[in-house]
Design a protein around this motif. Structure first.
Motif, short mmCIF file in Angstrom:
data_model
loop_
_atom_site.label_atom_id
_atom_site.label_comp_id
_atom_site.label_asym_id
_atom_site.label_seq_id
_atom_site.Cartn_x
_atom_site.Cartn_y
_atom_site.Cartn_z
N MET B 1 0.91 -1.15 0.02
CA MET B 1 -0.16 0.21 -0.08
C MET B 1 0.94 1.24 0.01
O MET B 1 0.87 2.02 -1.06
CB MET B 1 -0.90 -0.03 1.18
N SER B 2 1.80 1.17 0.93
CA SER B 2 2.70 2.33 1.13
C SER B 2 3.67 2.67 -0.32
O SER B 2 3.89 3.54 -0.77
CB SER B 2 3.54 2.54 2.05
N GLU B 3 3.86 1.30 -0.68
CA GLU B 3 4.58 1.29 -2.15
C GLU B 3 3.91 1.91 -3.29
O GLU B 3 4.35 2.56 -4.08
CB GLU B 3 5.12 -0.02 -2.28
N LEU B 4 2.46 1.73 -3.01
CA LEU B 4 1.61 2.30 -4.31
C LEU B 4 1.53 3.69 -4.20
O LEU B 4 1.51 4.53 -4.81
CB LEU B 4 0.14 1.56 -3.98
N THR B 5 1.40 4.21 -2.95
CA THR B 5 1.17 5.70 -2.78
C THR B 5 2.72 6.04 -3.41
O THR B 5 2.56 7.34 -3.83
CB THR B 5 0.93 5.91 -1.18
N GLY B 6 3.69 5.87 -2.99
CA GLY B 6 5.00 6.18 -3.33
C GLY B 6 5.06 6.25 -4.70
O GLY B 6 5.70 7.18 -5.44
N LEU B 7 4.59 5.12 -5.16
CA LEU B 7 4.58 4.95 -6.86
C LEU B 7 3.83 6.50 -7.49
O LEU B 7 4.18 6.92 -8.28
CB LEU B 7 3.94 3.73 -7.21
N TYR B 8 2.56 6.48 -7.01
CA TYR B 8 1.86 7.48 -7.14
C TYR B 8 2.61 9.02 -6.88
O TYR B 8 2.75 9.82 -7.96
CB TYR B 8 0.50 7.59 -6.42
N ALA B 9 3.39 9.14 -6.13
CA ALA B 9 3.94 10.28 -5.83
C ALA B 9 5.01 10.63 -6.80
O ALA B 9 5.12 11.63 -7.26
CB ALA B 9 4.76 10.45 -4.49
N LEU B 10 5.60 9.52 -6.91
CA LEU B 10 6.75 9.66 -8.19
C LEU B 10 6.23 10.07 -9.56
O LEU B 10 6.79 10.91 -10.26
CB LEU B 10 7.68 8.36 -8.28
N TRP B 11 5.43 9.43 -9.76
CA TRP B 11 4.57 9.61 -10.81
C TRP B 11 4.11 10.98 -11.16
O TRP B 11 4.36 11.69 -12.06
CB TRP B 11 3.43 8.62 -11.46
N TYR B 12 3.44 11.53 -10.03
CA TYR B 12 2.83 12.82 -9.78
C TYR B 12 3.75 13.88 -10.14
O TYR B 12 3.65 14.81 -10.68
CB TYR B 12 2.10 12.83 -8.48
N ARG B 13 5.18 13.77 -9.57
CA ARG B 13 6.17 14.71 -9.57
C ARG B 13 6.69 14.67 -11.08
O ARG B 13 6.60 15.86 -11.52
CB ARG B 13 7.19 14.22 -8.59
N GLU B 14 6.69 13.55 -11.73
CA GLU B 14 7.15 13.78 -13.25
C GLU B 14 6.33 14.48 -13.90
O GLU B 14 6.50 15.31 -14.87
CB GLU B 14 7.63 12.35 -13.62
N VAL B 15 5.04 14.08 -13.78
CA VAL B 15 3.99 14.67 -14.75
C VAL B 15 3.85 16.26 -14.42
O VAL B 15 3.61 17.19 -15.25
CB VAL B 15 2.56 13.82 -14.65
N LYS B 16 3.76 16.67 -13.10
CA LYS B 16 3.69 17.88 -12.84
C LYS B 16 4.56 18.81 -13.27
O LYS B 16 4.65 19.74 -14.15
CB LYS B 16 3.67 18.08 -11.20
N VAL B 17 5.76 18.21 -13.13
CA VAL B 17 7.15 19.02 -13.57
C VAL B 17 6.92 19.19 -15.20
O VAL B 17 7.42 20.24 -15.79
CB VAL B 17 8.46 18.26 -13.41
N PHE B 18 6.66 18.12 -15.94
CA PHE B 18 6.62 18.02 -17.29
C PHE B 18 5.66 19.11 -17.85
O PHE B 18 5.91 20.05 -18.55
CB PHE B 18 6.07 16.72 -17.74
N LEU B 19 4.45 19.12 -17.02
CA LEU B 19 3.49 20.01 -17.43
C LEU B 19 3.64 21.47 -17.23
O LEU B 19 3.21 22.49 -17.99
CB LEU B 19 2.04 19.90 -17.13
N ARG B 20 4.45 21.79 -16.48
CA ARG B 20 5.06 23.14 -16.12
C ARG B 20 6.00 23.59 -17.02
O ARG B 20 6.34 24.76 -17.23
CB ARG B 20 5.53 22.93 -14.72
N GLU B 21 6.72 22.78 -17.62
CA GLU B 21 8.06 23.02 -18.74
C GLU B 21 7.20 23.13 -20.04
O GLU B 21 7.52 22.38 -20.83
CB GLU B 21 9.27 22.01 -18.65
#
Ligand SMILES: Nc1ncnc2c1ncn2[C@@H]1O[C@H](COP(=O)(O)OP(=O)(O)OP(=O)(O)O)[C@@H](O)[C@H]1O
Ligand SMILES: [Mg+2]
Lengths: 319, 250
Positions: B1-21
């Motif tokens: 479960m916590s691994e899944l949340t972590g997975l989501y966090a890593l994904w979220y970061r990449e997509v957020k950064v991408f959409l800002r650039e």
């Protein structure tokens, strides 16, 4: 013993950055690491955080071995890095949110916790700005907030208050103290601010060239130097007479600036001054950790250190 | 479960950064448009294959190229992450290396697929006629490219400590993968030696599957394309995971 290192060593090629360090730190203790630049503080912390693999020795953190059980170790610790480590393109809030997700802060309390740490470091009104618009001190505060966010059992703080204004620093100190005293959080902190170490730490280790050269409570360390210190400006000081006094443990003079260390407190000050000569300026104070630090890592010690550098080189290269 | 949340966090970061650039998104879409207009239009005035205009013929290949470039450089970018201490923050998180890898990889795939999708839509202006079937197959194969190539990029990047080797990777990995994939030419009538190299390139099957679905021009059955692509993806994900397990933090 929540942190215990056993001969932990890190060598980068021929340079031994951390040299067979043995440390034991109790639960709920605030433990300070002092040392000049390049002493090996960050390297030691990185090994405890499982970011660097020791070349020799190991450490037990919260009962787990940093080499064999890095996952368990990481679940027990929080770390504030010396160098900036937040994401520029994200906002402060987003950085904290990501941290909360990665470090398993339960969903129900995430927002609340983020709010709490943002208030602590006084960044609430900037939380929705991108980190790249922050000042250096604001970044530092954000990173500190991040380290505190998941309430780890052990906090490794690498110069956490570097570049912070006095007021913020005071806030942080109070919070760190509260964490340790009330929350039983163990705190290992490196700092170049002696007042910080003095104010916060239960015990302090002075590290130089990768080795621990002193370890005690700040009070005891200061006591080793002496009970009180006199600084005076005297044209022609009568040094012989002063040195002969039984309670004077150290006398140094340079261009009319005299510094005298007394091994006892109290009534002797007048006697010292009478014997000293015609003083144009006198300052009386207790020794500080700064005096301890300078004495331990200052010139005299350095000369010895150069020798041991050679020794270490010999050991590392096997020649 | 916590691994899944972590997975989501890593994904979220990449997509957020991408959409800002924004500039990164724009340049990555402009680049393939230049290929289509200048190369496809220019050469297309002289040649066509099987009754299809050259511009249309290379469209699947250019789609693949967009995802290929975005994915590989996303992966290599981890070298930069490691330089900034941000990555240390990720490395002390109580997450397994597999989670780190998969989170990063999915983030990169999402970025690449967003760009691929923009280009798919722009295809309408180049006279590409989509069927639902074709779009599904195209997206599926683009996903294969994204996963496989992001994994290669991450695997290589995780073992590097500076940008020094980037030129070499460009010359010896990225360019051959693209030019030897049949993205720009039909496979019929290639000299034998070239055909051997092209058939050894997994991207060949991906382009083939995409072109088959979109234009009905293909060299291998769809099943073969899918099986080869899946094998490629599986191997690359495996390699990437192993590489992350061996990666050091500095
Ligand atoms: N990755 C590395 N490769 C080679 N040498 C390194 C590496 N990291 C640290 N060192 C060396 O190890 C020694 C200790 O460095 P470290 O960063 O631990 O010092 P420090 O006590 O944290 O100093 P500061 O107060 O400046 O932060 C230094 O001589 C440094 O040059
Ligand atoms: Mg340091």
């Amino acid at each position: 013993m929540i942190i215990k290192t056993e001969g932990i060593t890190k060598a980068f090629k021929s340079l031994v950055a951390v040299d067979h360090v043995d440390l034991s730190i109790d639960e709920g203790e605030i433990f300070g690491l002092l040392g000049p630049n390049g002493a090996g503080k960050t390297t030691l912390l990185s090994m405890l955080a499982t970011l660097l693999r020791p070349t020799e020795g190991t450490a037990m953190i919260n009962g787990f071995d940093v080499i064999k059980q890095p996952g368990h170790v990481r679940r027990s610790i929080g770390m504030v890095f010396q160098a900036p480590s937040s994401d520029d393109l994200l906002t402060g809030w987003e950085n904290l949110y990501l941290h909360a997700l990665m470090f398993g802060v339960p969903a129900e309390v995430r927002r609340e916790r983020i709010d709490e740490v943002l208030t602590l470091v006084d960044l609430k009104d900037r939380a929705n700005d991108r980190v790249k618009t922050y000042s250096g001190g604001m970044r530092r505060r954000l990173e500190l907030a991040r380290g505190l966010l998941h309430k780890p059992k052990i906090l490794l703080l690498d110069e956490p208050t570097l570049g912070l204004d006095p007021q913020t620093r005071e806030h942080i100190w109070e919070y760190i103290e509260r964490l340790a005293r009330e929350g039983r959080v163990t705190i290992l902190i490196t700092t170049h601010y002696m007042e910080e170490a003095d104010r916060l730490c239960d015990r302090v280790a002075v590290i130089d060239h990768g080795k621990i050269i002193a370890l005690d409570s700040p009070a005891n360390l200061k006591m080793q130097i002496g009970k009180s210190m006199i600084k005076a400006k005297v044209k022609e000081p009568n040094l012989e007479k002063i040195r002969a006094l039984p309670y004077v443990s150290k006398v140094e003079a340079k261009d009319g600036d005299v510094s005298i260390v007394l091994s006892e407190v109290g009534a002797h000050i007048q006697e010292v001054l009478c014997n000293l000569g015609d003083a144009s300026f006198v300052e009386l104070r207790e020794p500080t950790l700064n005096d301890v630090f300078l004495q331990l890592t200052g010139k005299e010690i350095r000369a010895e250190g150069a020798e041991s550098l050679e020794e270490r080189y010999t050991r590392a290269t096997g020649k | 479960m916590s691994e899944l949340t972590g997975l989501y966090a890593l994904w979220y970061r990449e997509v957020k950064v991408f959409l800002r650039e924004r500039s990164r998104i724009i340049s990555s879409v402009v680049n393939p448009l230049i290929w289509l207009v200048a190369f496809g239009g220019g050469l297309g005035s002289a040649i066509s294959f099987g009754g299809t205009g050259y511009q249309t013929f290379i469209f699947p290949g250019v789609l693949m190229m967009t995802v290929l470039f975005t994915s590989i450089f996303f992966g290599l970018y981890i070298v930069w992450d490691k330089k900034l201490d941000f990555f240390k923050e990720v490395m002390v998180a109580p997450l397994s290396r597999t989670t780190l890898f998969v989170g990063k990889m999915l983030g990169g795939c999402t970025d690449a697929l967003i760009q691929g999708s923009i280009l798919l839509v722009l295809g309408i202006f180049f006279g590409i006629q989509y069927t639902v079937y074709a779009v599904v197959i195209l997206v599926l194969f683009l996903l294969f490219v994204a996963i496989g190539i992001t994994s290669i990029g991450l695997a290589i990047g995780s073992q590097m400590s500076s940008f020094e080797g980037f030129g070499l990777i460009q010359s010896f990995v990225v360019m051959p993968l693209f030019f030897l994939s049949g993205a720009l030419y039909p496979l019929s009538g290639l000299p034998d030696w070239l055909m051997i190299v092209v058939r050894a390139n997994p991207l060949t099957y991906i382009v083939d599957g995409m072109r088959g679905a979109l234009l009905g021009i293909y060299n291998f059955p769809l099943v073969e394309d899918v099986v080869v692509s899946l094998a490629f993806v599986a191997v690359m994900v495996g390699v990437g995971t192993l590489a992350f397990k061996r990666m050091s933090a500095t």
